[in-house]
Design a protein around this motif. Structure first.
Motif, mmCIF file in Angstrom:
data_model
loop_
_atom_site.group_PDB
_atom_site.id
_atom_site.type_symbol
_atom_site.label_atom_id
_atom_site.label_comp_id
_atom_site.label_asym_id
_atom_site.label_seq_id
_atom_site.Cartn_x
_atom_site.Cartn_y
_atom_site.Cartn_z
ATOM 1 N N GLU B 47 0.843 -1.197 0.000
ATOM 2 C CA GLU B 47 0.000 0.000 0.000
ATOM 3 C C GLU B 47 0.873 1.240 0.000
ATOM 4 O OE1 GLU B 47 -3.362 0.875 0.714
ATOM 5 O OE2 GLU B 47 -4.345 -1.038 1.058
ATOM 6 N N HIS B 49 0.789 5.502 -1.461
ATOM 7 C CA HIS B 49 0.020 6.538 -2.139
ATOM 8 C C HIS B 49 0.969 7.652 -2.520
ATOM 9 C CE1 HIS B 49 -3.717 4.717 -0.847
ATOM 10 N NE2 HIS B 49 -3.128 4.521 0.313
ATOM 11 N N TYR B 51 1.010 11.639 -4.258
ATOM 12 C CA TYR B 51 0.246 12.770 -4.763
ATOM 13 C C TYR B 51 1.260 13.752 -5.322
ATOM 14 C CZ TYR B 51 -2.712 16.855 -4.913
ATOM 15 O OH TYR B 51 -3.389 17.957 -5.333
#
Lengths: 146, 252
Positions: B47, B49, B51
């Motif tokens: 996992e 992420h 941005y």
């Protein structure tokens, strides 16, 4: 004769842009080829009486497709090829004329030209998007087949 | 536990470095995000992420201890070769050919290497391209050399002024002004003939082609913030070029 002149100059101009943007050495010739094919489509369509907007749309769509093919073949990011190809299509001449009319206080024709330039930029964008969509569809259908 | 944290730290460092190099070289935002997450995934982090906006990267790795880091990117240039290099490293990582330390080492090398073509070659390319654009826009061959000179000088100016003043808009404005001035001068002394074609041809090396294509591609894949801000940057550049040329024309 004119066609050969256009082929050679557009090839050199696109490869030159490859150098300015620092594209890898082995891709410079391909950058030139992409730019040349796009420009020649635009040029032939425009001299045969098509609207510049339609010609730009066809050329940018073709550039985008061929860049995607090259990107797959040589395993490099797609922008390396598409950037050099797109540049000749940018409506620099129209933008210049618009600017000159603005300076000479002829706002009516200036706005006219700005609208035209905007339409052409829009069609460059549409061409890019269109082939992107085709690419996505092909990728999705491949996934389903597997 | 201690080991686990240092491993995650290392992967994070690696991803951020790859992302930073790509963003600074002018890659599309979605490609940066994709590459970072791929690298993390191939080192066993399920996992993560990321941005990415044109001015910064936020990356977070989830696990027992969730970690998030932020990197600010201020300097953006165009260097397609570095993008291709990082891309091939990320491919090698995914196929398992590179270990964590090896990958870190080679990214370090790419970051510090200057893969740019020599400056004189860039100038030559810009001038020849300007001349060729003149022919493509239905100019005449006798204007080829004036356009070459104006285009080459234009690129020299934009690079030099950008070093002098860190505001891109101003550098482009001044460069366009000088291109316009030179073209008018050439026509006045009888060296050039069609002012319009010379200006259009020699302004082409300044056109923000990379920004336009990147903006469109980012918008299409849903990166609205990056797409819009890159579009704004492209618009500003176009405005700078236009007003530089307009400045010259209004004196005529």
């Amino acid at each position: 004769m004119v066609i050969i002149e256009q082929l050679v100059t557009s090839f050199i101009a696109s490869a030159g842009f490859g150098i300015i943007f620092n594209a890898p050495k082995q891709t410079l010739v391909k950058c030139g080829l992409v730019g040349m094919s796009g420009w020649i489509i635009y040029f032939i369509m425009e001299t045969n009486g098509f609207e510049p907007v339609a010609a730009t749309l066809a050329a940018s769509c073709f550039i985008s497709v061929i860049s995607q093919v090259f990107a797959k073949m040589y395993k490099t990011p797609i922008i390396i090829f598409s950037v050099a190809g797109i540049i000749p299509l940018v409506p620099g001449g129209l933008a210049y004329d618009a600017m000159r009319n603005f300076v000479q206080n002829d706002y009516n024709s200036a706005i006219n030209l700005v609208a035209k330039a905007t339409m052409i930029s829009g069609s460059i964008v549409m061409g890019l998007v269109f082939s992107e969509v085709i690419n996505q569809i092909i990728r999705k259908s491949k996934l389903k087949c597997n | 536990m201690e080991n686990q944290t240092s491993y995650t730290d290392k992967v994070m460092e690696l991803c951020l470095m790859a992302g930073k190099i790509m963003l600074e070289s002018g890659a599309e935002t979605y490609r940066v995000e994709d590459t970072m997450m791929r690298i993390a995934a191939s080192f066993g982090i399920r996992e993560s992420h990321s941005y990415v906006t044109p001015t910064g990267i936020i990356f977070s790795i989830e696990g027992e201890l969730t970690k998030t880091k932020l990197i600010r990117v201020t300097e953006r240039t165009t260097d397609l070769e570095k993008i291709a290099e990082v891309n091939s490293i990320s491919r090698k990582i995914s196929s398992g050919d590179l270990s964590l330390d090896e990958a870190y080492q080679s990214l370090k090398e790419i970051e510090s290497a200057s893969l740019q073509y020599p400056f004189w070659l860039q100038i030559t390319a810009a001038s020849i391209a300007s001349g060729c654009f003149l022919i493509m826009f239905k100019g005449e061959w006798r204007d080829f050399i004036p356009a070459m000179i104006a285009g080459g000088v234009g690129l020299v100016c934009v690079t030099y002024f950008h070093r002098l003043v860190p505001i891109k808009f101003l550098a482009e404005f001044l460069a366009a002004f000088i291109i316009g001035f030179l073209s008018v001068l050439f026509v006045k002394i009888g060296f050039g003939y069609q002012l319009d074609k010379i200006i259009i041809g020699s302004v082409m090396p300044l056109v923000p082609g990379l920004l336009i294509t990147n903006a469109v591609r980012d918008l299409m894949v849903g990166h609205l913030v990056s797409g819009l801000s890159k579009g704004a940057e492209a618009f500003l550049t176009a405005l700078a070029i236009g007003s530089g040329i307009a400045g010259v024309l209004s004196f005529m």
